[in-house]
Each structure stands twice: as C-alpha cells, then as structure tokens.
Design a protein around this motif. Structure first.
Motif, PDB file in Angstrom:
ATOM      1  N   UNK A 309     -12.750 -13.127  -1.890  1.00  0.00           N
ATOM      2  CA  UNK A 309     -13.310 -12.795  -3.194  1.00  0.00           C
ATOM      3  C   UNK A 309     -12.201 -12.138  -4.004  1.00  0.00           C
ATOM      4  N   UNK A 310     -12.030 -12.572  -5.251  1.00  0.00           N
ATOM      5  CA  UNK A 310     -10.961 -12.060  -6.106  1.00  0.00           C
ATOM      6  C   UNK A 310     -11.576 -11.541  -7.402  1.00  0.00           C
ATOM      7  N   UNK A 311     -11.196 -10.331  -7.795  1.00  0.00           N
ATOM      8  CA  UNK A 311     -11.688  -9.748  -9.038  1.00  0.00           C
ATOM      9  C   UNK A 311     -10.712  -8.683  -9.519  1.00  0.00           C
ATOM     10  N   UNK A 312     -10.386  -8.713 -10.821  1.00  0.00           N
ATOM     11  CA  UNK A 312      -9.550  -7.697 -11.451  1.00  0.00           C
ATOM     12  C   UNK A 312      -8.267  -7.428 -10.655  1.00  0.00           C
ATOM     13  N   UNK A 313      -7.606  -8.480 -10.246  1.00  0.00           N
ATOM     14  CA  UNK A 313      -6.312  -8.346  -9.603  1.00  0.00           C
ATOM     15  C   UNK A 313      -6.339  -7.958  -8.147  1.00  0.00           C
ATOM     16  N   UNK A 314      -7.507  -7.935  -7.523  1.00  0.00           N
ATOM     17  CA  UNK A 314      -7.614  -7.560  -6.107  1.00  0.00           C
ATOM     18  C   UNK A 314      -8.232  -8.703  -5.310  1.00  0.00           C
ATOM     19  N   UNK A 315      -7.619  -8.988  -4.151  1.00  0.00           N
ATOM     20  CA  UNK A 315      -8.161  -9.990  -3.228  1.00  0.00           C
ATOM     21  C   UNK A 315      -8.819  -9.282  -2.056  1.00  0.00           C
ATOM     22  N   UNK A 316     -10.024  -9.701  -1.736  1.00  0.00           N
ATOM     23  CA  UNK A 316     -10.726  -9.216  -0.549  1.00  0.00           C
ATOM     24  C   UNK A 316     -10.829 -10.355   0.453  1.00  0.00           C
ATOM     25  N   UNK A 317     -10.403 -10.113   1.683  1.00  0.00           N
ATOM     26  CA  UNK A 317     -10.528 -11.088   2.762  1.00  0.00           C
ATOM     27  C   UNK A 317     -11.587 -10.565   3.730  1.00  0.00           C
ATOM     28  N   UNK A 318     -12.718 -11.276   3.806  1.00  0.00           N
ATOM     29  CA  UNK A 318     -13.846 -10.828   4.642  1.00  0.00           C
ATOM     30  C   UNK A 318     -14.182  -9.362   4.363  1.00  0.00           C
ATOM     31  N   UNK A 319     -14.177  -9.010   3.075  1.00  0.00           N
ATOM     32  CA  UNK A 319     -14.600  -7.684   2.652  1.00  0.00           C
ATOM     33  C   UNK A 319     -13.519  -6.621   2.653  1.00  0.00           C
ATOM     34  N   UNK A 320     -12.332  -6.942   3.128  1.00  0.00           N
ATOM     35  CA  UNK A 320     -11.255  -5.964   3.178  1.00  0.00           C
ATOM     36  C   UNK A 320     -10.158  -6.332   2.189  1.00  0.00           C
ATOM     37  N   UNK A 321      -9.637  -5.323   1.487  1.00  0.00           N
ATOM     38  CA  UNK A 321      -8.587  -5.573   0.499  1.00  0.00           C
ATOM     39  C   UNK A 321      -7.330  -6.069   1.188  1.00  0.00           C
ATOM     40  N   UNK A 322      -6.802  -7.203   0.698  1.00  0.00           N
ATOM     41  CA  UNK A 322      -5.589  -7.768   1.293  1.00  0.00           C
ATOM     42  C   UNK A 322      -4.403  -7.697   0.357  1.00  0.00           C
ATOM     43  N   UNK A 323      -4.654  -7.521  -0.951  1.00  0.00           N
ATOM     44  CA  UNK A 323      -3.557  -7.525  -1.912  1.00  0.00           C
ATOM     45  C   UNK A 323      -4.108  -7.160  -3.286  1.00  0.00           C
ATOM     46  N   UNK A 324      -3.255  -6.578  -4.151  1.00  0.00           N
ATOM     47  CA  UNK A 324      -3.719  -6.245  -5.491  1.00  0.00           C
ATOM     48  C   UNK A 324      -2.542  -6.054  -6.428  1.00  0.00           C
ATOM     49  N   UNK A 325      -2.803  -6.207  -7.724  1.00  0.00           N
ATOM     50  CA  UNK A 325      -1.782  -5.919  -8.729  1.00  0.00           C
ATOM     51  C   UNK A 325      -1.761  -4.425  -8.985  1.00  0.00           C
ATOM     52  N   UNK A 326      -0.675  -3.956  -9.592  1.00  0.00           N
ATOM     53  CA  UNK A 326      -0.524  -2.519  -9.820  1.00  0.00           C
ATOM     54  C   UNK A 326      -1.458  -2.008 -10.913  1.00  0.00           C
ATOM     55  N   UNK A 327      -1.465  -2.705 -12.069  1.00  0.00           N
ATOM     56  CA  UNK A 327      -2.283  -2.272 -13.204  1.00  0.00           C
ATOM     57  C   UNK A 327      -3.058  -3.486 -13.726  1.00  0.00           C
ATOM     58  N   UNK A 328      -4.311  -3.640 -13.334  1.00  0.00           N
ATOM     59  CA  UNK A 328      -5.067  -4.823 -13.757  1.00  0.00           C
ATOM     60  C   UNK A 328      -5.451  -4.786 -15.231  1.00  0.00           C
TER      61      UNK A 328
END
Length: 460
Positions: A309-328
């Motif tokens: 699931x991806x929203x506002x610059x953050x990726x969640x893999x099976x509910x856990x954050x896997x990556x994100x941008x610094x300032x969305x």
C-alpha cells in the motif's frame, strides 16, 4: 523507515527497447532501466555444475540454478527442459576446448536460452553491459556526452534531452537541436559514437530552429544522475522524469517539485515520462503517491503474496513501512501524463496507477509492454542475470497490464520538435481542461481507489 539505496539496485529492461531511443549517455546502446523489487549483492546461491567443470559450464550452471529456483514471471516455458536443451548447445560449443572452455563461450548460449524463455524482462548482461548498468543504477560516472537523441532522416540526430552537468550541457546543446555535420563530414551516429569513445574534441554543425551554429564538445567522465526537473508553460508546470534509475532521490525530487507547483499556484501539472525506461520501483511508487491518494497491489512470487500500500510518499509492505520520502507533498489539481513507445517498465507502473485511479488522462503512444512484473539483478562476477521474480495484480485480482494504452492517443512529431513545437506536450496541456481534481490525502478512501472530482463539478 527512510530509504536505504545501498540495499537496492535498479534493473535493466529489454535490450530491444533501447534501439528505438539511442542514448549517448550510455557506453553502449544495449541498456535501459526497468523495475526493481530487491537486490542481491552476491552471486548465484548454487550451481548445477561440478566444481571441476569448465568456467563456461560453471557460469551456465549458476544461471540455470537461478532460472529454476528464482523465476517468478509469467512465462509458461518448461525451464527444466530449456536447461537441458541449452546444455547440449553449450556442450557442442565447448567440445574443442573441453575443461578449458572459457566463460565467454557460454555468453551467446545463455543469451539464446534467456531469449527462449519468452520473458521480455529477463536477460543476460555481458561485462560491458553490466558495467554500464551499474554506473546508471548508482548514479555513478562514465565516459559520455550526456545527450539523448531521436531519429530523423535515418540517423539518431535530434536532441531530446541533455543531462545536467554533462559535456553536452556545458556546450549548450538543447532539446530540439538537429546534428547536421560532425567535423567536416555529414553527421552519422557511428561517427559521434567513435568520437565519444576517443574522448577527443569534436565540432558539431547544429541546426537550431531556422538558424545554424557550430558546437564543440568533448566526451568526459560525468555523472549519469538525471533527476526530475520542472519547467513552466503558461500557468502549467511540466515535471519531466527522465528515469526512475538515478542512484536515489527521484521520488524526493518529485515531491519537492509538487510542493513548488503548489506554492506557485500552477493551474495544472503534466508529468512527462517519454523515453523513461523505468528504474527503482520504490522511487516509482513514491513518485506516483504525490498524485494518487493511495493505491495497493499484490506481488506474487514463488515465496507467496505480499500486499503493498502506497500513500503520501510511504510504502507499506504487509502493513510495515518499507520506504518513504523525506518531505511528502500532494497535488490535488488537474493532472495529465505523457508517455511514448519507449516508456517502459516502472514508468508503465506510474502511468497505470494514474489511469486506474481515474486521476487524469494518459496522453501519447501505447507504452513498451513490460509493465506487469518486477525483476532482480543477480551479479555473477563481471556479468549478471536479470530475472523476473515477481508479477503483480490489484487486490481484487485484476492483473497489471503489459502495456498502458493512452486515453488521448497521439505521436511525437520529431520534425515539429526541431522547430520548437512539442506536439504531445501541447496535447497533454490541452487535456488538463477536462482532467479531474483529487480528493485530498486523509480522506476516507479505499486503498487503490482514490477519489476524484469531475471537471465540471470543480469549485471555481
């Protein structure tokens, strides 16, 4: 969790795609960028060849171990039978030298075997190809002019892009320039390629609009990093994303540009993905999340399904954050996306998420056709195998398409570009008039189904 690019490498797309969009920013015309899901920094984890086998046989065994154990694409070819068939071909090629059969002998056999897999996202990289790919994947340096070219009159001669900080940028070559002569001779791409390899000054006769000028340029080692940039046309901001393969920073830069467009009160945004061969899937997803409230997918592999699931610059893999941008940042205004036949892989993912969500029209040509899988690069010494390891569906089971078909069909007119007219960009700006606006982030939307507001219902 913020991104850790040291753990990721972007991947190479089908070799055939690059021939249609030659690039002097590469050391050869055999590599373009594709999708990434993960990286291995080790070689194959096993080998079908005994320890006393020839170097060619050991490499062949490593490749086929990976092919049998790691492949997660959509090919229905019997891989075990494929290995047996091409083992016989390698045996024949190595017959004259036996146990001394060199690694290089296996290269054409492996290339033919991977072609026979009938998966356009999987292929074998020889040493020069892998070296060039590694430079582009990490944003490293290589000998280049730093200019991308399109064909006109049978030669790749029209400048379509210039990499910032490159020799071409310093020489003031510009988009739309036509290369007419090289030295005292008529221009040919082969002559320009030789000049690049020699690293000696070369004078180009350039047609710019209705005028002509001479430009002297010398290839040099410079960064392959080509981050997104933005220009304004009237009140519309155009964000050009040349690649999702730039050694990191692509998504962060897209969000920065969206924030700038918000501050400057742009009337619309056009995202230009023409010639974008793909790259890092994290960068792609997080870039798209600056325009789509949220989206979701299932990745299917030999090891099972993973929900993203991806929203506002953050990726969640099976509910856990896997990556994100610094300032969305997020763009709620009218949006359109420009693609062409060389928009491949990760850029197809981006365009599809925009299209699937109803966020805005896709303008241009049907895309390259490798946008439904992710691949992994497996280094094998100085060579590498790119292999499809995952295929994707939406949470409801809808498969990702191999190609994205535009809502507003059109083609680039290279001749018009030489006169300063960008036909597809003009069409994309025109398409903004009927583009919807987005529901702002935080609204109660189902993953993968962000809301939009029809153009005729927008507040004035």
């Amino acid at each position: 969790m913020t991104r850790s690019h040291s753990q990721m490498v972007a991947l190479a797309a089908p070799k055939v795609l690059v021939l249609a969009a030659l690039s002097l920013s590469a050391t050869s015309c055999t590599l373009a960028a594709g999708n990434i899901q993960s990286r291995t920094t080790q070689g194959a984890t096993g080998s079908a060849a005994p320890s006393g086998a020839s170097a060619a046989q050991r490499l062949f065994g490593q490749v086929n171990t990976l092919l049998l154990q790691k492949y997660g694409g959509l090919s229905t070819v019997d891989r075990a039978q494929l290995a047996r068939d091409y083992q016989a071909k390698l045996d024949a090629a190595c017959l004259p030298t036996g146990a001394d059969c060199a690694r290089e002998t296996a290269y054409p056999v492996i290339e033919a075997e991977i072609d026979a897999l009938k998966d356009d996202h999987s292929f074998f990289e020889r040493p020069d190809e892998y070296q060039s790919f590694e430079a582009e994947a990490t944003g490293g340096s290589r000998l280049q002019f730093g200019v991308r070219l399109a064909q006109l009159d049978g030669e790749s001669r029209v400048v379509t892009a210039v990499i910032p900080g490159s020799a071409a940028a310093d020489a003031d070559l510009r988009r739309g320039d036509v290369l007419k002569t090289i030295g005292a001779a008529p221009y040919t791409y082969d002559a320009l390629k030789k000049a690049r390899e020699a690293g000696t000054p070369v004078t180009l006769g350039v047609q710019r609009g209705t005028g002509t000028l001479d430009v002297t340029v010398t290839s040099r080692d410079s960064s392959t990093r080509d981050l997104p940039h933005m220009t304004r046309v009237g009140s519309v901001d155009v964000i050009v994303i040349p690649t999702f393969l730039a050694g990191g920073g692509v998504a962060d830069r897209v969000h920065e540009l969206v924030a700038q467009a918000n501050r400057e009160k742009a009337s619309g945004i056009v995202v230009d993905l023409r010639g974008n061969g793909g790259g890092n899937l994290f960068e792609c997803d997080e870039s798209a999340s600056a325009f789509v409230t949220n989206f979701a997918r299932l990745s299917r592999s030999e090891g099972g399904d993973t929900r993203t699931v991806v929203s506002m610059g953050t990726r969640l893999e099976d509910g856990r954050s896997s990556d994100s941008v610094a300032v969305p940042a997020f763009w709620t205004g009218p949006l359109s996306v420009v693609v062409d036949k060389n928009s491949a892989s990760c850029s197809e993912f981006f365009a599809f998420e925009i299209q699937y969500s109803g966020r805005g029209p896709i303008v241009g040509e049907t895309t390259a056709g490798v946008g439904n899988t992710a691949t992994q690069v497996f280094p094998l010494g100085d060579v590498a195998l790119q292999l499809t390891v995952i295929n994707y569906v939406k949470p409801d089971g809808t498969p990702y398409p191999t190609q994205v078909k535009p809502d507003v069909p059109g083609q680039d007119d290279i001749q018009a570009l030489t006169q300063g007219q960008d036909v597809l960009l003009t069409a994309a700006i025109q398409a903004l008039k009927n583009a919807p606006t987005a529901v702002s982030p935080g609204a109660n939307q189902q993953p993968g189904q962000p809301g939009t507001v029809p153009a005729n219902n927008r507040s004035k």
